[in-house]
Design a protein around this motif. Structure first.
Motif, PDB file in Angstrom:
ATOM      1  N   GLU A 127       0.832  -1.201   0.000  1.00  0.00           N
ATOM      2  CA  GLU A 127       0.000   0.000   0.000  1.00  0.00           C
ATOM      3  C   GLU A 127       0.871   1.257   0.000  1.00  0.00           C
ATOM      4  O   GLU A 127       0.575   2.230  -0.693  1.00  0.00           O
ATOM      5  CB  GLU A 127      -0.951   0.025   1.206  1.00  0.00           C
ATOM      6  CG  GLU A 127      -2.180  -0.818   1.026  1.00  0.00           C
ATOM      7  CD  GLU A 127      -3.053  -0.346  -0.126  1.00  0.00           C
ATOM      8  OE1 GLU A 127      -3.411   0.850  -0.193  1.00  0.00           O
ATOM      9  OE2 GLU A 127      -3.377  -1.186  -0.979  1.00  0.00           O
ATOM     10  N   LYS A 128       1.954   1.233   0.755  1.00  0.00           N
ATOM     11  CA  LYS A 128       2.892   2.365   0.785  1.00  0.00           C
ATOM     12  C   LYS A 128       3.510   2.543  -0.600  1.00  0.00           C
ATOM     13  O   LYS A 128       3.610   3.675  -1.104  1.00  0.00           O
ATOM     14  CB  LYS A 128       3.970   2.109   1.853  1.00  0.00           C
ATOM     15  CG  LYS A 128       5.195   2.998   1.771  1.00  0.00           C
ATOM     16  CD  LYS A 128       4.958   4.371   2.360  1.00  0.00           C
ATOM     17  CE  LYS A 128       6.221   5.157   2.530  1.00  0.00           C
ATOM     18  NZ  LYS A 128       6.739   5.804   1.338  1.00  0.00           N
ATOM     19  N   GLN A 129       3.931   1.445  -1.227  1.00  0.00           N
ATOM     20  CA  GLN A 129       4.507   1.526  -2.573  1.00  0.00           C
ATOM     21  C   GLN A 129       3.484   2.058  -3.571  1.00  0.00           C
ATOM     22  O   GLN A 129       3.820   2.839  -4.464  1.00  0.00           O
ATOM     23  CB  GLN A 129       5.017   0.157  -3.012  1.00  0.00           C
ATOM     24  CG  GLN A 129       6.231  -0.316  -2.259  1.00  0.00           C
ATOM     25  CD  GLN A 129       6.626  -1.741  -2.622  1.00  0.00           C
ATOM     26  OE1 GLN A 129       6.090  -2.347  -3.542  1.00  0.00           O
ATOM     27  NE2 GLN A 129       7.581  -2.274  -1.880  1.00  0.00           N
ATOM     28  N   ARG A 130       2.229   1.640  -3.404  1.00  0.00           N
ATOM     29  CA  ARG A 130       1.156   2.121  -4.281  1.00  0.00           C
ATOM     30  C   ARG A 130       0.983   3.629  -4.137  1.00  0.00           C
ATOM     31  O   ARG A 130       0.874   4.348  -5.127  1.00  0.00           O
ATOM     32  CB  ARG A 130      -0.140   1.386  -3.926  1.00  0.00           C
ATOM     33  CG  ARG A 130      -1.322   1.735  -4.790  1.00  0.00           C
ATOM     34  CD  ARG A 130      -2.522   0.856  -4.374  1.00  0.00           C
ATOM     35  NE  ARG A 130      -3.614   1.007  -5.301  1.00  0.00           N
ATOM     36  CZ  ARG A 130      -4.516   1.977  -5.243  1.00  0.00           C
ATOM     37  NH1 ARG A 130      -4.452   2.886  -4.289  1.00  0.00           N
ATOM     38  NH2 ARG A 130      -5.489   2.049  -6.132  1.00  0.00           N
ATOM     39  N   GLU A 131       0.955   4.107  -2.897  1.00  0.00           N
ATOM     40  CA  GLU A 131       0.821   5.549  -2.675  1.00  0.00           C
ATOM     41  C   GLU A 131       2.009   6.302  -3.268  1.00  0.00           C
ATOM     42  O   GLU A 131       1.829   7.366  -3.874  1.00  0.00           O
ATOM     43  CB  GLU A 131       0.667   5.856  -1.188  1.00  0.00           C
ATOM     44  CG  GLU A 131      -0.691   5.513  -0.654  1.00  0.00           C
ATOM     45  CD  GLU A 131      -0.960   6.087   0.726  1.00  0.00           C
ATOM     46  OE1 GLU A 131      -0.120   6.846   1.270  1.00  0.00           O
ATOM     47  OE2 GLU A 131      -2.034   5.788   1.269  1.00  0.00           O
ATOM     48  N   ASP A 132       3.213   5.781  -3.118  1.00  0.00           N
ATOM     49  CA  ASP A 132       4.395   6.413  -3.719  1.00  0.00           C
ATOM     50  C   ASP A 132       4.255   6.472  -5.237  1.00  0.00           C
ATOM     51  O   ASP A 132       4.567   7.490  -5.866  1.00  0.00           O
ATOM     52  CB  ASP A 132       5.677   5.659  -3.335  1.00  0.00           C
ATOM     53  CG  ASP A 132       6.033   5.786  -1.868  1.00  0.00           C
ATOM     54  OD1 ASP A 132       5.481   6.670  -1.168  1.00  0.00           O
ATOM     55  OD2 ASP A 132       6.878   4.975  -1.398  1.00  0.00           O
ATOM     56  N   GLY A 133       3.770   5.381  -5.840  1.00  0.00           N
ATOM     57  CA  GLY A 133       3.569   5.346  -7.290  1.00  0.00           C
ATOM     58  C   GLY A 133       2.520   6.339  -7.746  1.00  0.00           C
ATOM     59  O   GLY A 133       2.679   6.992  -8.784  1.00  0.00           O
ATOM     60  N   LEU A 134       1.450   6.473  -6.976  1.00  0.00           N
ATOM     61  CA  LEU A 134       0.413   7.443  -7.324  1.00  0.00           C
ATOM     62  C   LEU A 134       0.967   8.866  -7.269  1.00  0.00           C
ATOM     63  O   LEU A 134       0.671   9.684  -8.144  1.00  0.00           O
ATOM     64  CB  LEU A 134      -0.794   7.302  -6.382  1.00  0.00           C
ATOM     65  CG  LEU A 134      -1.680   6.083  -6.621  1.00  0.00           C
ATOM     66  CD1 LEU A 134      -2.664   5.898  -5.470  1.00  0.00           C
ATOM     67  CD2 LEU A 134      -2.421   6.207  -7.948  1.00  0.00           C
ATOM     68  N   ARG A 135       1.767   9.152  -6.271  1.00  0.00           N
ATOM     69  CA  ARG A 135       2.363  10.498  -6.174  1.00  0.00           C
ATOM     70  C   ARG A 135       3.298  10.759  -7.360  1.00  0.00           C
ATOM     71  O   ARG A 135       3.301  11.848  -7.925  1.00  0.00           O
ATOM     72  CB  ARG A 135       3.072  10.666  -4.837  1.00  0.00           C
ATOM     73  CG  ARG A 135       2.083  10.843  -3.695  1.00  0.00           C
ATOM     74  CD  ARG A 135       2.738  11.292  -2.394  1.00  0.00           C
ATOM     75  NE  ARG A 135       1.730  11.548  -1.400  1.00  0.00           N
ATOM     76  CZ  ARG A 135       1.227  10.619  -0.569  1.00  0.00           C
ATOM     77  NH1 ARG A 135       1.677   9.392  -0.610  1.00  0.00           N
ATOM     78  NH2 ARG A 135       0.303  10.943   0.297  1.00  0.00           N
ATOM     79  N   ARG A 136       4.089   9.747  -7.735  1.00  0.00           N
ATOM     80  CA  ARG A 136       4.967   9.930  -8.902  1.00  0.00           C
ATOM     81  C   ARG A 136       4.142  10.128 -10.178  1.00  0.00           C
ATOM     82  O   ARG A 136       4.598  10.778 -11.124  1.00  0.00           O
ATOM     83  CB  ARG A 136       5.909   8.724  -9.062  1.00  0.00           C
ATOM     84  CG  ARG A 136       7.028   8.689  -8.042  1.00  0.00           C
ATOM     85  CD  ARG A 136       8.065   7.628  -8.373  1.00  0.00           C
ATOM     86  NE  ARG A 136       7.546   6.272  -8.327  1.00  0.00           N
ATOM     87  CZ  ARG A 136       7.579   5.473  -7.254  1.00  0.00           C
ATOM     88  NH1 ARG A 136       8.126   5.912  -6.120  1.00  0.00           N
ATOM     89  NH2 ARG A 136       7.091   4.256  -7.312  1.00  0.00           N
ATOM     90  N   ALA A 137       2.930   9.590 -10.208  1.00  0.00           N
ATOM     91  CA  ALA A 137       2.050   9.725 -11.373  1.00  0.00           C
ATOM     92  C   ALA A 137       1.293  11.047 -11.380  1.00  0.00           C
ATOM     93  O   ALA A 137       0.502  11.295 -12.282  1.00  0.00           O
ATOM     94  CB  ALA A 137       1.068   8.549 -11.406  1.00  0.00           C
ATOM     95  N   GLY A 138       1.537  11.888 -10.364  1.00  0.00           N
ATOM     96  CA  GLY A 138       0.937  13.218 -10.365  1.00  0.00           C
ATOM     97  C   GLY A 138      -0.135  13.461  -9.331  1.00  0.00           C
ATOM     98  O   GLY A 138      -0.680  14.566  -9.253  1.00  0.00           O
ATOM     99  N   VAL A 139      -0.466  12.465  -8.539  1.00  0.00           N
ATOM    100  CA  VAL A 139      -1.485  12.653  -7.507  1.00  0.00           C
ATOM    101  C   VAL A 139      -0.909  13.543  -6.416  1.00  0.00           C
ATOM    102  O   VAL A 139       0.184  13.304  -5.908  1.00  0.00           O
ATOM    103  CB  VAL A 139      -1.952  11.297  -6.931  1.00  0.00           C
ATOM    104  CG1 VAL A 139      -2.859  11.497  -5.728  1.00  0.00           C
ATOM    105  CG2 VAL A 139      -2.648  10.483  -8.015  1.00  0.00           C
ATOM    106  N   SER A 140      -1.660  14.577  -6.068  1.00  0.00           N
ATOM    107  CA  SER A 140      -1.219  15.546  -5.061  1.00  0.00           C
ATOM    108  C   SER A 140      -1.598  15.132  -3.649  1.00  0.00           C
ATOM    109  O   SER A 140      -0.825  15.302  -2.709  1.00  0.00           O
ATOM    110  CB  SER A 140      -1.840  16.916  -5.344  1.00  0.00           C
ATOM    111  OG  SER A 140      -1.679  17.285  -6.695  1.00  0.00           O
ATOM    112  N   VAL A 141      -2.818  14.624  -3.496  1.00  0.00           N
ATOM    113  CA  VAL A 141      -3.352  14.301  -2.166  1.00  0.00           C
ATOM    114  C   VAL A 141      -4.068  12.952  -2.239  1.00  0.00           C
ATOM    115  O   VAL A 141      -4.824  12.706  -3.184  1.00  0.00           O
ATOM    116  CB  VAL A 141      -4.354  15.378  -1.684  1.00  0.00           C
ATOM    117  CG1 VAL A 141      -4.896  15.047  -0.303  1.00  0.00           C
ATOM    118  CG2 VAL A 141      -3.728  16.765  -1.699  1.00  0.00           C
ATOM    119  N   ILE A 142      -3.834  12.118  -1.238  1.00  0.00           N
ATOM    120  CA  ILE A 142      -4.518  10.833  -1.134  1.00  0.00           C
ATOM    121  C   ILE A 142      -5.299  10.822   0.176  1.00  0.00           C
ATOM    122  O   ILE A 142      -4.730  11.023   1.244  1.00  0.00           O
ATOM    123  CB  ILE A 142      -3.523   9.657  -1.176  1.00  0.00           C
ATOM    124  CG1 ILE A 142      -2.732   9.675  -2.490  1.00  0.00           C
ATOM    125  CG2 ILE A 142      -4.262   8.325  -0.986  1.00  0.00           C
ATOM    126  CD1 ILE A 142      -1.562   8.723  -2.535  1.00  0.00           C
TER     127      ILE A 142
END
Length: 174
Positions: A127-142
């Motif tokens: 889940e942590k890796q997923r959140e890191d990947g989402l941030r690298r993909a441009g997601v600002s806030v989760i």
């Protein structure tokens, strides 16, 4: 007779199973009962919800709390790893901010059918890796929330507001 947010979940399911909004409208017209509530709720239906919990949560967000309608099941690609991640809810703001929200349940950490034999530690790390990947993909806030937050709307309202999710222009409270 049903809670409007629950009724939206039923409508989502019906549309997901192939019924068109036009067919639902036609069936309501064939009935000799007042279908005004169905006509009111049908524009809120969305076949992209993957389950009743997601549908109900979206209805609470938009209809009860007045937040802007999110996109659902949006795919992001991690530019570093090439992995794809699909999020439950997504808002893209005019300033370029991308907010995603995830409806979390404890089952993904504890149900052997969902963990595929992986330990809770491994699942949490993924889940942590997923959140890191989402941030690298441009997601600002989760934003992470539970169904308990949906039922206690003040908690969901606070989480979405603190994340910067915009309110809709015309709020619909039910």
């Amino acid at each position: 007779m049903m809670d409007p947010c629950g009724a939206v979940a039923v409508l989502d399911s019906a549309i997901c199973r192939g019924l068109t909004k036009q067919e639902l409208y036609a069936e309501c017209n064939r009935q000799h009962t007042d279908c005004a509530v169905v006509f009111h709720l049908l524009p809120h239906a969305d076949q992209r919800s993957e389950n009743g919990g997601e549908s109900y949560a979206r209805a609470v967000m938009t209809m009860r709390l007045g937040f802007a309608k999110p996109q659902q099941q949006v795919v992001f690609v991690d530019p570093l790893t090439g992995r794809t991640y699909r999020v439950d809810y997504c808002w893209r703001l005019a300033d370029g901010t991308i907010i995603v929200a995830e409806l979390d349940g404890m089952e993904k950490y504890t149900n052997p059918g969902m963990t595929n034999g992986r330990s809770m530690q491994i699942v949490v790390n993924e889940e942590k890796q997923r959140e890191d990947g989402l941030r690298r993909a441009g997601v600002s806030v989760i934003v992470r929330f539970t169904f308990g937050d949906v039922l206690h709307t003040e908690r969901l309202d606070r989480k979405l507001a603190e994340a910067g999710v915009p309110k809709a222009v015309a709020e619909v409270h039910v």
